[in-house]
Structure formats: C-alpha cells, structure tokens
Design an enzyme around this catalytic site. Structure first.
Site, mmCIF file in Angstrom:
data_model
loop_
_atom_site.group_PDB
_atom_site.id
_atom_site.type_symbol
_atom_site.label_atom_id
_atom_site.label_comp_id
_atom_site.label_asym_id
_atom_site.label_seq_id
_atom_site.Cartn_x
_atom_site.Cartn_y
_atom_site.Cartn_z
ATOM 1 N N ASP A 214 0.828 -1.189 0.000
ATOM 2 C CA ASP A 214 0.000 0.000 0.000
ATOM 3 C C ASP A 214 0.874 1.256 0.000
ATOM 4 O O ASP A 214 1.868 1.331 0.727
ATOM 5 C CB ASP A 214 -0.890 -0.026 1.250
ATOM 6 C CG ASP A 214 -1.887 1.099 1.318
ATOM 7 O OD1 ASP A 214 -2.741 1.189 0.428
ATOM 8 O OD2 ASP A 214 -1.807 1.904 2.272
ATOM 9 N N GLU A 283 1.685 -0.144 -4.880
ATOM 10 C CA GLU A 283 0.740 0.874 -5.321
ATOM 11 C C GLU A 283 1.448 2.225 -5.337
ATOM 12 O O GLU A 283 1.930 2.682 -4.304
ATOM 13 C CB GLU A 283 -0.453 0.938 -4.368
ATOM 14 C CG GLU A 283 -1.429 2.060 -4.697
ATOM 15 C CD GLU A 283 -2.323 2.451 -3.529
ATOM 16 O OE1 GLU A 283 -3.453 2.890 -3.778
ATOM 17 O OE2 GLU A 283 -1.879 2.321 -2.358
#
Length: 554
Positions: A214, A283
C-alpha cells in the site's frame, strides 16, 4: 570403485520464482466478499468457502485487502497489530486454513502490506507519543510548530486538510498523509525498517506468497520538511485524489516519491529473496510522476517485482491512444521493469460505471476492455465483482462508512460505492453474501448479475472472463511476451505480443461502430477460443462494435 547414485522418486519441482510475471491476481475486499458467521461482515472463513470461484475463473493468485487488528477508522488500513487477525475476520488458525486451501486450488496468496503508517492505537505509536526521549520517540515523524503555532510546513493529507496533527503530550505535530488516526512511520530510522522487515518475514513464514504494498511511494519524506511548491492549475489532475480535494494543488516533491526509498526497497527485496518465490506489487500514488516511479521501483531486478500507477484507474476513459501512450511510455522508462494493470479496485469508481455507463451495449464493452486488459504486457489485477459487471453503487449519505466520502460529500461520494458486497445468489437474502444486514447495502440492480445467474450462460460476462483467461493461459506470449504496437485509427488499438517463437497479433475495437484495421495485406491466421467476433479479409481485420481479433501473421 563406482560411487552409488541415489535415485530420487518424485522430486519436488523447484518453485517458479517468476510466477508473478504475467499473473492474473484477483483482489478480495474481505469485508464484502462472504460472511460466514452472520454478522454482516465478510471474513476469512467466508473467503475459504469461495476460493473455488476464483480458481474456476482462472486467476493465478489472490490479493486480500487488510484483515489485521485495527480500530477500522480506515477499514483495516489503520493497523494496530501487524501480527494478528482482527476478530471480526477470524483467527490466525483460520488464516492458516485459508492459505492451505488456496494452495490446494493452485492459487498464490498475496496480502496487503500497509507499512507506511499505523493506527494511532498501535503500541509503537502509544510509546512514541508518550515523551520525546523514549525508545520509540523517533519511530514516527514528529516536528515542532512554527513560532506562530502553525504546522511545520504546507503538506496536505489525501483525506483533506493539513497532514500535521498537534499532539498535546509531546507538544509537537506528527505527520499523517491520510487520516489523523494514521500516523506516518519514520523510515529514516533504521530500527523502523528492521521492525517492518520482521513483520514481512512473519507472514512469509506463515505461507504467504507475496504482498501488495500500500502507498509504496509514501514511505519516505524529505528530512528538511520543505514546503511543497504549488502546482499550476493546468497541470492538476485527479488520479490520486478527487478534483475537489486541495491535495491536487501541490506538486508533492517533498512528502513522497523520495529517492531514499530505493535503498529500502532493495532491503525489502532481499527479504523476499530469502524465500523460494515471494513477490510484491506496489501501489504508486503520484499523479505527476507515476510511470517514472513505477519504472524506478521495478527496474534492475533488485527492488519490487511490479508496481501499478493510476493511469487506468483515473476517471479519464480508456482510449486506443491512451493505451498506446501509457504502455510505450512505460516501455521507454523501464525496459526491464514490470507493471501490473487494473481498471478497478477498492479505491476507485468501478469501471463498469466510470467508463461503461454511456455505451450502447455495456456488457459487450466490458468484454472487449477486459480482453484488452488481459492482453497488455504486464500482470493483471481483477477486482471482485468486475467479472460480473457490477456497477458503482449509488448510496445514500446515511449509508456511508468511508470517512473520505463523508468528508467530501456530495461532490465526492467516497469509496463505499465500489465496496458493496459480492452477489452470489440472485434469490438469496443479500445476494447470498450474509443472512444479516450487511455493513454496506446490496444494491437491488446487482442481484440480476449474481454469480448463479451467469454460470453456464455462454453470453454472460462471467463466462467471458473464464473463457478468456483459459485462452490467455494457453498462449504464454499473452502473459509474458514483449509488446509492439501497430498503427491504427480511431477507436481501434492493435499490437503484437512475442515470447520465444510465439507471436500473437491482438486487435481491439473500443467503439460501438464497426471498424476495419489494415494489417498491411499480410496473410492472417486467426486463433480460436476467446469468444470475440473479429474476421479477416485480404490482410485486414474487420471488427463489429466492441469486437476483437487474435491471430498470427501466416
């Protein structure tokens, strides 16, 4: 004397360290996948009961969004214990069963690595905020106020407002790129890095095959805490944050995408390489430098294996020109790098609504864009429900759970609309997701798209996904091959994929009107098995609206 040679019966094959290259990864949002205990929230046992759906679809791996202990201010992306399961999702024993069942079905398991920040209830932060001289005082990003009491600089939170929160215990500000309940870890501190690498080993030892990282480009900030410069209005876009968010008014050169991150990613990769075939996908949220960051994080073979930016997750509709531009730009930036493409996920409006709402035949459109996605050079992420053609749910304000949407309502409705429960059975309560009231409502219009209504219907979107993934699997060039674009006009896009001695030509019509693509008069040999309708005629490909053709130069 001749030495004896021991014969090994049925040797265990070596792990495929390259399994991730061209893999199709199915994203599970656990709160909304399947509830097993009747509390209206999905859980690990629910996932176990539905893994066969993903294996039958033809995916190679699952990525499971966070299930760790958390106060759920950001629904699991605010972690209070990296080494345990939140009770609403189950137990570590349930997790072990899930890993075992996924592997039995031939699925790799990737989990969310949320390491740029923690919950403010994490023991690390509790200790860090207790004083300025405790053992973890420097584990988070603390800074003194300016002389007038205002924050240290102009950095903004993606969730709105200043990225700095005043703390009365330390009489300092701490950095939070997201909610104030999500303080950012200080990656300039080597002890923080070591602790996070230990967390990584814990889950790898438990059997996971990799991580989705993330906000991978948010790990480091500039130690000088310089103000970000303003971004000219003509350069603002809403890939990373909605247009109504002033976050887009800055050029984020000091609060993320810092060069120091490359050294940490090399350390992270070294941990992955301690295991037979572990991999990671990052990401990258950076509207100005997304492809550049993806390239630097995946090039060289010593950082993460793959990343994704928001090029195809942005509101701008996909087009033939954009596909070619994005893929060729990435190829120039990182010829040895690898991207992971997605059209939908848990953070953006579902592409069935974002792009398909105005199309003459939305199902046909979703078929051709999915075939395009699964033919691009790179790995692929499929978000739960996109194989059913689920649209963005239009929720009432009183149904919202997402703090992002609540903050910016009604101009931005947040992320709940893409997070509503999966629909398994048309006639079952809540689409078969739960016998109790779900944490988010199940839209009535989703029931007609439930899994049981599409299985066995050759014309359905679900059967198209299954068929195309089987076609993709039978042609390695579509998964791992190089890509070369061919000149086309209008809504058509064409390219070849080459791996070893195999070359496949792929031609797509993203428009509703018929189109012809001239391939230079070469003899063409079509491939069967994909279910799309392109035809050949004297060295040209004739496509119906939303059509596609796959074949070879004879």
């Amino acid at each position: 004397m001749q030495s004896a040679v021991r014969k090994i019966e049925n040797p265990v094959p070596a792990a495929d360290r390259d399994w991730w290259r061209g893999a199709v990864i199915y994203q599970i949002y656990p709160r909304s996948f399947q509830d097993s205990n009747g509390d209206g929230i999905g859980d690990l046992k629910g996932i176990i009961s539905r893994l066969a759906h993903i294996a039958d679809l033809g995916a190679d791996a699952v990525w499971i969004s966070p299930f760790f202990k958390s106060p759920m201010k950001d629904f699991g992306y605010d972690i209070s214990d990296y080494l345990d399961i939140d009770p609403m999702f189950g137990t570590l024993a349930d997790f072990d069963v899930m890993i075992s069942e996924a592997h039995r079905l031939g699925l790799k398991v990737m989990i969310d690595g949320v390491i740029s920040h923690t919950s403010d209830l994490h023991p690390w932060f509790r200790e860090s905020r207790a004083s300025r001289d405790n053992a973890k005082a420097d584990w988070y990003v603390w800074a003194d106020a300016k002389p007038d009491g205002s924050p240290p600089n102009n950095w903004l939170s993606i969730f709105g407002g200043s990225a700095w929160q005043w703390d009365t215990r330390r009489m300092q500000y701490y950095l939070h790129n997201f909610l104030s309940e999500q303080p950012d870890l200080n990656f300039h501190n080597r002890d923080v890095q070591d602790a996070l690498l230990d967390v990584t080993r814990f889950w790898l030892d438990r059997g996971v095959d990799g991580f989705r990282l993330d906000t991978i480009n948010f790990y480091f900030h500039s130690a000088g805490l310089e103000d970000n410069p303003a971004l000219p209005p003509e350069e603002r876009n809403d890939q990373t944050a909605p247009a109504v968010n002033p976050y887009n008014f800055q050029d984020h050169i000091y609060d993320k995408s810092r060069p120091e991150n490359l050294e940490f990613l090399a350390r992270f990769r070294a941990v992955l390489d301690e295991y037979p075939a572990a991999a990671a996908v990052g990401e990258v949220g950076d509207s100005q430098r997304g492809l550049e960051v993806v390239a630097s994080y995946t090039a060289g073979g010593d950082k993460v294996q793959m990343c994704y930016a928001f090029d195809f997750l942005a509101p701008e509709k996909i087009s033939a020109a954009k596909v070619r531009t994005v893929l060729e730009d990435f190829g120039r930036a990182a010829s040895d790098g690898w991207s992971c493409w997605a059209f939908s996920n848990h953070d953006v409006v579902r592409h069935a609504s974002r792009w398909g709402m105005g199309e003459a035949d939305r199902t046909a459109y979703l078929k051709v864009v999915s075939a395009l996605l699964m033919s691009l050079r790179g790995s692929v992420c499929i978000y739960q429900g996109e194989e059913l053609g689920l649209t963005e749910a239009n929720l009432a304000f009183e149904d919202l759970q997402d703090p992002y949407g609540i903050r910016f309502w009604p101009e931005f409705k947040g992320r709940d609309g893409c997070r509503t429960p999966m629909v398994w059975n048309k006639d079952a309560a809540n689409g078969g997701f739960s016998k109790a009231k779900p944490w988010l409502p199940v839209p009535a219009e989703h029931l007609a798209k439930a899994v049981d209504t599409q299985i066995g219907d050759a014309a359905s979107l679900l059967e198209h996904y299954r068929r195309f993934l089987a076609f993709r699997r039978s042609h390695p060039a579509l998964a791992k091959g190089d890509i070369s674009f061919l000149d086309t006009q209008g809504d058509t896009v064409a390219f070849s994929r080459r791996e070893g001695n195999e070359e496949i030509v792929c031609v797509f019509n993203l428009g509703s009107a018929p189109a012809t693509v001239d391939l230079g008069g070469k003899s063409l040999q079509p491939l069967a098995g994909h279910g799309l309708d392109g035809k050949t005629d004297a060295g040209a490909v004739r496509l119906g609206g939303y059509g596609a053709w796959f074949g070879r130069f004879a």
